[in-house]
Design a protein around this motif. Structure first.
Motif, PDB file in Angstrom:
ATOM      1  N   GLY A  64      12.284   3.282  10.872  1.00  0.00           N
ATOM      2  CA  GLY A  64      10.978   3.484  10.259  1.00  0.00           C
ATOM      3  C   GLY A  64      10.355   2.190   9.779  1.00  0.00           C
ATOM      4  O   GLY A  64      10.875   1.100  10.003  1.00  0.00           O
ATOM      5  N   ASP A  65       9.231   2.340   9.091  1.00  0.00           N
ATOM      6  CA  ASP A  65       8.435   1.187   8.661  1.00  0.00           C
ATOM      7  C   ASP A  65       8.681   0.770   7.221  1.00  0.00           C
ATOM      8  O   ASP A  65       8.165  -0.254   6.776  1.00  0.00           O
ATOM      9  N   GLU A  66       9.440   1.541   6.484  1.00  0.00           N
ATOM     10  CA  GLU A  66       9.594   1.280   5.045  1.00  0.00           C
ATOM     11  C   GLU A  66      10.209  -0.086   4.753  1.00  0.00           C
ATOM     12  O   GLU A  66       9.833  -0.735   3.779  1.00  0.00           O
ATOM     13  N   ASP A  67      11.139  -0.548   5.587  1.00  0.00           N
ATOM     14  CA  ASP A  67      11.751  -1.854   5.361  1.00  0.00           C
ATOM     15  C   ASP A  67      10.725  -2.975   5.496  1.00  0.00           C
ATOM     16  O   ASP A  67      10.709  -3.920   4.702  1.00  0.00           O
ATOM     17  N   VAL A  68       9.827  -2.848   6.454  1.00  0.00           N
ATOM     18  CA  VAL A  68       8.776  -3.856   6.645  1.00  0.00           C
ATOM     19  C   VAL A  68       7.782  -3.815   5.486  1.00  0.00           C
ATOM     20  O   VAL A  68       7.411  -4.858   4.936  1.00  0.00           O
ATOM     21  N   ILE A  69       7.388  -2.617   5.099  1.00  0.00           N
ATOM     22  CA  ILE A  69       6.441  -2.468   3.991  1.00  0.00           C
ATOM     23  C   ILE A  69       7.035  -3.042   2.708  1.00  0.00           C
ATOM     24  O   ILE A  69       6.356  -3.766   1.972  1.00  0.00           O
ATOM     25  N   ARG A  70       8.297  -2.745   2.453  1.00  0.00           N
ATOM     26  CA  ARG A  70       8.974  -3.279   1.260  1.00  0.00           C
ATOM     27  C   ARG A  70       8.992  -4.799   1.264  1.00  0.00           C
ATOM     28  O   ARG A  70       8.744  -5.440   0.245  1.00  0.00           O
ATOM     29  N   LYS A  71       9.310  -5.390   2.423  1.00  0.00           N
ATOM     30  CA  LYS A  71       9.368  -6.860   2.518  1.00  0.00           C
ATOM     31  C   LYS A  71       7.998  -7.464   2.237  1.00  0.00           C
ATOM     32  O   LYS A  71       7.877  -8.373   1.422  1.00  0.00           O
ATOM     33  N   ILE A  72       6.976  -6.956   2.908  1.00  0.00           N
ATOM     34  CA  ILE A  72       5.623  -7.496   2.732  1.00  0.00           C
ATOM     35  C   ILE A  72       5.170  -7.332   1.279  1.00  0.00           C
ATOM     36  O   ILE A  72       4.682  -8.283   0.655  1.00  0.00           O
ATOM     37  N   LEU A  73       5.346  -6.139   0.728  1.00  0.00           N
ATOM     38  CA  LEU A  73       4.929  -5.879  -0.650  1.00  0.00           C
ATOM     39  C   LEU A  73       5.674  -6.784  -1.620  1.00  0.00           C
ATOM     40  O   LEU A  73       5.061  -7.390  -2.508  1.00  0.00           O
ATOM     41  N   GLY A  74       6.971  -6.914  -1.434  1.00  0.00           N
ATOM     42  CA  GLY A  74       7.773  -7.775  -2.307  1.00  0.00           C
ATOM     43  C   GLY A  74       7.352  -9.231  -2.217  1.00  0.00           C
ATOM     44  O   GLY A  74       7.229  -9.913  -3.241  1.00  0.00           O
ATOM     45  N   ASP A  75       7.144  -9.713  -1.008  1.00  0.00           N
ATOM     46  CA  ASP A  75       6.764 -11.117  -0.825  1.00  0.00           C
ATOM     47  C   ASP A  75       5.368 -11.401  -1.369  1.00  0.00           C
ATOM     48  O   ASP A  75       5.137 -12.447  -1.987  1.00  0.00           O
ATOM     49  N   LEU A  76       4.432 -10.491  -1.137  1.00  0.00           N
ATOM     50  CA  LEU A  76       3.078 -10.699  -1.655  1.00  0.00           C
ATOM     51  C   LEU A  76       3.060 -10.622  -3.181  1.00  0.00           C
ATOM     52  O   LEU A  76       2.385 -11.420  -3.836  1.00  0.00           O
TER      53      LEU A  76
END
Length: 108
Positions: A64-76
């Motif tokens: 799924g996409d949750e790992d990517v969303i978490r990374k982007i949100l965390g980094d931003l």
């Protein structure tokens, strides 16, 4: 060979092609999303390319996409950029369309 065998082989070939295209679209989308986030963080071109690759790799952590969303949100968030989950999900949807378009044009 029978007609049934031919049809079965055709369906298997189509399925394999569709799965490969799906993988390529997701990988391209994640790279585009990484570049989008890198732009928000004002990274240099070299840093942006490395970051985009990190986003692609992040997608292999779980289905799924949750790992990517978490990374982007965390980094931003770590870069003090105010953004919410909905904005990232919208960017993800937009980049999916862009990735699909780019791959279709490349097959041309």
């Amino acid at each position: 060979m029978t007609t049934f065998d031919d049809r079965e082989r055709a369906f298997e070939t189509k399925f394999a092609h569709d799965e490969e295209m799906k993988f390529r679209v997701i990988a391209r989308r994640n790279k585009l999303l990484g570049h989008w986030a890198a732009g928000l963080m004002k990274l240099s071109a070299v840093e942006a390319e490395a970051y985009a690759k990190d986003v692609v790799r992040a997608d292999f952590e779980e289905a799924g996409d949750e790992d990517v969303i978490r990374k982007i949100l965390g980094d931003l968030t770590a870069a003090n950029i105010e953004i919410d989950d909905a904005a990232i999900r919208q960017a993800l949807a937009d980049k999916t369309v862009d990735a699909r378009r780019q791959l279709m044009e490349a097959q041309g």
